[in-house]
Design a protein around this motif. Structure first.
Motif, PDB file in Angstrom:
ATOM      1  N   MET A   1      33.836  38.923  40.594  1.00  0.00           N
ATOM      2  CA  MET A   1      34.720  37.848  40.187  1.00  0.00           C
ATOM      3  C   MET A   1      36.157  38.370  40.196  1.00  0.00           C
ATOM      4  SD  MET A   1      32.912  35.049  39.514  1.00  0.00           S
ATOM      5  CE  MET A   1      32.140  35.500  41.082  1.00  0.00           C
ATOM      6  N   GLY A   2      37.025  37.637  40.851  1.00  0.00           N
ATOM      7  CA  GLY A   2      38.421  38.027  40.966  1.00  0.00           C
ATOM      8  C   GLY A   2      38.985  37.517  42.272  1.00  0.00           C
ATOM      9  N   TRP A   3      40.277  37.778  42.496  1.00  0.00           N
ATOM     10  CA  TRP A   3      40.935  37.240  43.677  1.00  0.00           C
ATOM     11  C   TRP A   3      40.454  37.928  44.953  1.00  0.00           C
ATOM     12  CZ3 TRP A   3      43.994  39.344  47.497  1.00  0.00           C
ATOM     13  CH2 TRP A   3      44.568  38.421  48.371  1.00  0.00           C
ATOM     14  N   GLY A   4      40.145  37.123  45.963  1.00  0.00           N
ATOM     15  CA  GLY A   4      39.928  37.636  47.307  1.00  0.00           C
ATOM     16  C   GLY A   4      38.595  38.289  47.569  1.00  0.00           C
ATOM     17  N   HIS A   5      37.638  38.163  46.648  1.00  0.00           N
ATOM     18  CA  HIS A   5      36.355  38.836  46.854  1.00  0.00           C
ATOM     19  C   HIS A   5      35.344  37.970  47.600  1.00  0.00           C
ATOM     20  CE1 HIS A   5      38.230  41.650  44.303  1.00  0.00           C
ATOM     21  NE2 HIS A   5      37.853  41.167  43.137  1.00  0.00           N
TER      22      HIS A   5
ATOM     23  N   TYR B   1      33.670  35.169  46.465  1.00  0.00           N
ATOM     24  CA  TYR B   1      32.590  34.536  45.705  1.00  0.00           C
ATOM     25  C   TYR B   1      33.094  33.425  44.790  1.00  0.00           C
ATOM     26  CZ  TYR B   1      30.057  38.527  47.501  1.00  0.00           C
ATOM     27  OH  TYR B   1      29.489  39.464  48.337  1.00  0.00           O
ATOM     28  N   ASN B   2      34.305  32.926  45.102  1.00  0.00           N
ATOM     29  CA  ASN B   2      34.877  31.825  44.332  1.00  0.00           C
ATOM     30  C   ASN B   2      35.113  32.230  42.876  1.00  0.00           C
ATOM     31  OD1 ASN B   2      34.747  29.855  46.595  1.00  0.00           O
ATOM     32  ND2 ASN B   2      32.548  30.249  46.379  1.00  0.00           N
ATOM     33  N   ASN B   3      35.232  31.251  41.992  1.00  0.00           N
ATOM     34  CA  ASN B   3      35.562  31.549  40.592  1.00  0.00           C
ATOM     35  C   ASN B   3      34.359  31.600  39.682  1.00  0.00           C
ATOM     36  OD1 ASN B   3      38.122  31.031  41.734  1.00  0.00           O
ATOM     37  ND2 ASN B   3      38.923  30.410  39.760  1.00  0.00           N
ATOM     38  N   GLU B   4      33.189  31.206  40.196  1.00  0.00           N
ATOM     39  CA  GLU B   4      32.015  31.197  39.330  1.00  0.00           C
ATOM     40  C   GLU B   4      30.757  31.168  40.193  1.00  0.00           C
ATOM     41  OE1 GLU B   4      34.282  28.284  38.950  1.00  0.00           O
ATOM     42  OE2 GLU B   4      33.275  27.710  40.813  1.00  0.00           O
ATOM     43  N   ILE B   5      29.674  31.593  39.586  1.00  0.00           N
ATOM     44  CA  ILE B   5      28.347  31.524  40.203  1.00  0.00           C
ATOM     45  C   ILE B   5      27.435  30.771  39.237  1.00  0.00           C
ATOM     46  CG2 ILE B   5      26.385  32.839  41.098  1.00  0.00           C
ATOM     47  CD1 ILE B   5      28.317  35.178  41.542  1.00  0.00           C
ATOM     48  N   PRO B   6      26.794  29.656  39.718  1.00  0.00           N
ATOM     49  CA  PRO B   6      26.927  28.996  41.018  1.00  0.00           C
ATOM     50  C   PRO B   6      28.308  28.358  41.179  1.00  0.00           C
ATOM     51  CG  PRO B   6      24.939  28.280  39.854  1.00  0.00           C
ATOM     52  CD  PRO B   6      25.788  29.003  38.862  1.00  0.00           C
ATOM     53  N   GLN B   7      28.706  28.142  42.439  1.00  0.00           N
ATOM     54  CA  GLN B   7      30.018  27.585  42.726  1.00  0.00           C
ATOM     55  C   GLN B   7      30.163  26.199  42.115  1.00  0.00           C
ATOM     56  OE1 GLN B   7      30.933  27.499  46.889  1.00  0.00           O
ATOM     57  NE2 GLN B   7      32.969  26.633  46.595  1.00  0.00           N
ATOM     58  N   ASN B   8      31.358  25.954  41.563  1.00  0.00           N
ATOM     59  CA  ASN B   8      31.750  24.653  40.998  1.00  0.00           C
ATOM     60  C   ASN B   8      30.975  24.283  39.736  1.00  0.00           C
ATOM     61  OD1 ASN B   8      33.631  24.182  43.103  1.00  0.00           O
ATOM     62  ND2 ASN B   8      32.004  23.379  44.420  1.00  0.00           N
ATOM     63  N   SER B   9      30.324  25.238  39.097  1.00  0.00           N
ATOM     64  CA  SER B   9      29.641  24.947  37.841  1.00  0.00           C
ATOM     65  C   SER B   9      30.589  25.143  36.665  1.00  0.00           C
ATOM     66  CB  SER B   9      28.411  25.843  37.672  1.00  0.00           C
ATOM     67  OG  SER B   9      28.771  27.214  37.739  1.00  0.00           O
TER      68      SER B   9
ATOM     69  N   ASN C   1      27.355  26.417  32.444  1.00  0.00           N
ATOM     70  CA  ASN C   1      26.284  26.475  33.437  1.00  0.00           C
ATOM     71  C   ASN C   1      26.478  27.572  34.475  1.00  0.00           C
ATOM     72  OD1 ASN C   1      24.695  24.222  32.468  1.00  0.00           O
ATOM     73  ND2 ASN C   1      26.367  22.908  33.147  1.00  0.00           N
ATOM     74  N   SER C   2      27.418  28.466  34.229  1.00  0.00           N
ATOM     75  CA  SER C   2      27.665  29.591  35.130  1.00  0.00           C
ATOM     76  C   SER C   2      26.951  30.842  34.633  1.00  0.00           C
ATOM     77  CB  SER C   2      29.163  29.887  35.225  1.00  0.00           C
ATOM     78  OG  SER C   2      29.875  28.801  35.742  1.00  0.00           O
ATOM     79  N   TYR C   3      26.509  31.666  35.568  1.00  0.00           N
ATOM     80  CA  TYR C   3      26.020  32.993  35.197  1.00  0.00           C
ATOM     81  C   TYR C   3      27.202  33.893  34.851  1.00  0.00           C
ATOM     82  CZ  TYR C   3      21.715  31.423  37.471  1.00  0.00           C
ATOM     83  OH  TYR C   3      20.596  30.723  37.831  1.00  0.00           O
ATOM     84  N   ILE C   4      28.237  33.774  35.661  1.00  0.00           N
ATOM     85  CA  ILE C   4      29.460  34.554  35.457  1.00  0.00           C
ATOM     86  C   ILE C   4      30.615  33.712  35.965  1.00  0.00           C
ATOM     87  CG2 ILE C   4      29.188  35.745  37.690  1.00  0.00           C
ATOM     88  CD1 ILE C   4      30.389  38.260  36.296  1.00  0.00           C
ATOM     89  N   MET C   5      31.761  33.806  35.302  1.00  0.00           N
ATOM     90  CA  MET C   5      32.915  32.978  35.680  1.00  0.00           C
ATOM     91  C   MET C   5      34.198  33.768  35.506  1.00  0.00           C
ATOM     92  SD  MET C   5      34.314  29.389  34.007  1.00  0.00           S
ATOM     93  CE  MET C   5      33.461  28.247  35.100  1.00  0.00           C
ATOM     94  N   TRP C   6      35.115  33.595  36.451  1.00  0.00           N
ATOM     95  CA  TRP C   6      36.469  34.155  36.403  1.00  0.00           C
ATOM     96  C   TRP C   6      37.429  33.004  36.140  1.00  0.00           C
ATOM     97  CZ3 TRP C   6      39.765  34.166  41.213  1.00  0.00           C
ATOM     98  CH2 TRP C   6      40.983  34.847  41.027  1.00  0.00           C
ATOM     99  N   ALA C   7      38.381  33.201  35.223  1.00  0.00           N
ATOM    100  CA  ALA C   7      39.257  32.110  34.803  1.00  0.00           C
ATOM    101  C   ALA C   7      40.437  31.878  35.736  1.00  0.00           C
ATOM    102  CB  ALA C   7      39.759  32.348  33.382  1.00  0.00           C
ATOM    103  N   GLY C   8      40.636  32.755  36.730  1.00  0.00           N
ATOM    104  CA  GLY C   8      41.698  32.485  37.698  1.00  0.00           C
ATOM    105  C   GLY C   8      42.676  33.631  37.859  1.00  0.00           C
TER     106      GLY C   8
END
Length: 265
Positions: free
Chosen positions: A124-128, A130-138, A142-149
């Protein structure tokens, strides 16, 4: 007819400390039924949120403290950080914080490792990628892991949330879940010093709020703060965690709902 708000909270860091010093995080809470509306519950909640937004920074500046840190990492081989044991929890937020003079645009690599599942090594983080959360757009809940931006400023915070409740529910054979933390400076490097604030919560639900992810309706269990000197990354290294500064590991044990933190120097 009268309508009342549900409990709402907002957390910010004290921001009136001297340059190079990070303020502690403080939470302001609008309690249940604190605000009333003749229109709807949503309107009462909006009043609570407006009150929080207006008052939280002054509350943090009055109630928080300025923490002068003995920065680690000048001679890393001589520093041994003991394992930190955590009480029972089910959500964790890792907040990477930096003050003016540390650098600009801190980038985090935070992810699950060594589980043997599809969650491994998706940072989780910029440019990796995998978007901002897994699953995407959750949602956070409902996320397993999330990055706040991506916070590109010269001081501030980046946050990652790990939802151990969802992980253990959806992957019931896992008894141990490990999280790896790493990071780098992208735009410019000053002192390189950051604080890693690891906060755990029990119950309630998690909600994204700006560059932070907060707990609503639950209980804060532990908050541990560590310090680390982080280097600037080279070019084109945004997908290679081995190319940046390793910060440490968090290990969660399902049977006891507890965890351990090891910060590496």
């Amino acid at each position: 007819m009268e309508y009342y708000n549900i409990e709402k909270s907002l957390t910010v860091a004290k921001n009136d400390c001297a340059a190079g010093v990070i303020g502690t995080s403080v939470t302001l809470t609008a309690t249940v039924n604190q605000f009333v509306s003749t229109v709807s519950v949503e309107d009462a909640n909006a009043k609570a949120e407006a009150w929080l937004s207006t008052n939280v920074q002054a509350h943090a500046n009055n109630s928080g403290t300025c923490r002068v840190t003995a920065w680690r990492g000048a001679n890393p081989s001589c520093v041994v950080e003991p394992t930190t044991t955590l009480s029972a929890f089910n959500y964790m937020v890792v907040r990477y914080k930096w003050a003016l003079g540390a650098g600009q645009d801190f980038d985090t690599y935070t992810g699950i490792v060594n589980t043997g599942t599809s969650l491994d090594n998706k940072w989780m983080g910029w440019g990796h990628g995998y978007n901002n959360e897994i699953p995407q757009n959750s949602s956070a809940e409902n996320s397993y892991i999330m990055w706040a931006g991506d916070n590109q400023n010269a001081n501030g915070i980046e946050s990652c949330m790990v939802n151990f409740s969802k992980i253990t529910n959806d992957f019931p054979t896992l008894n141990t879940i490990q999280v790896r933390m790493a990071g780098s400076w992208y735009t410019s490097l000053g002192t390189g010093n950051i604080d890693i604030e690891i906060t755990t919560y029990k119950d309630g639900k998690m909600v994204k709020s700006g560059y932070d992810i907060i707990n609503v309706g639950g209980t804060q269990v532990d908050q541990k703060i560590f310090s680390k000197k982080v280097s600037k990354q080279g070019r084109n290294l945004s997908k290679n965690i081995e190319s940046v500064t390793n910060i440490g590991y968090i290990t969660y044990t399902k049977d006891s709902s507890t965890g351990k933190i090891i910060i590496q120097y």
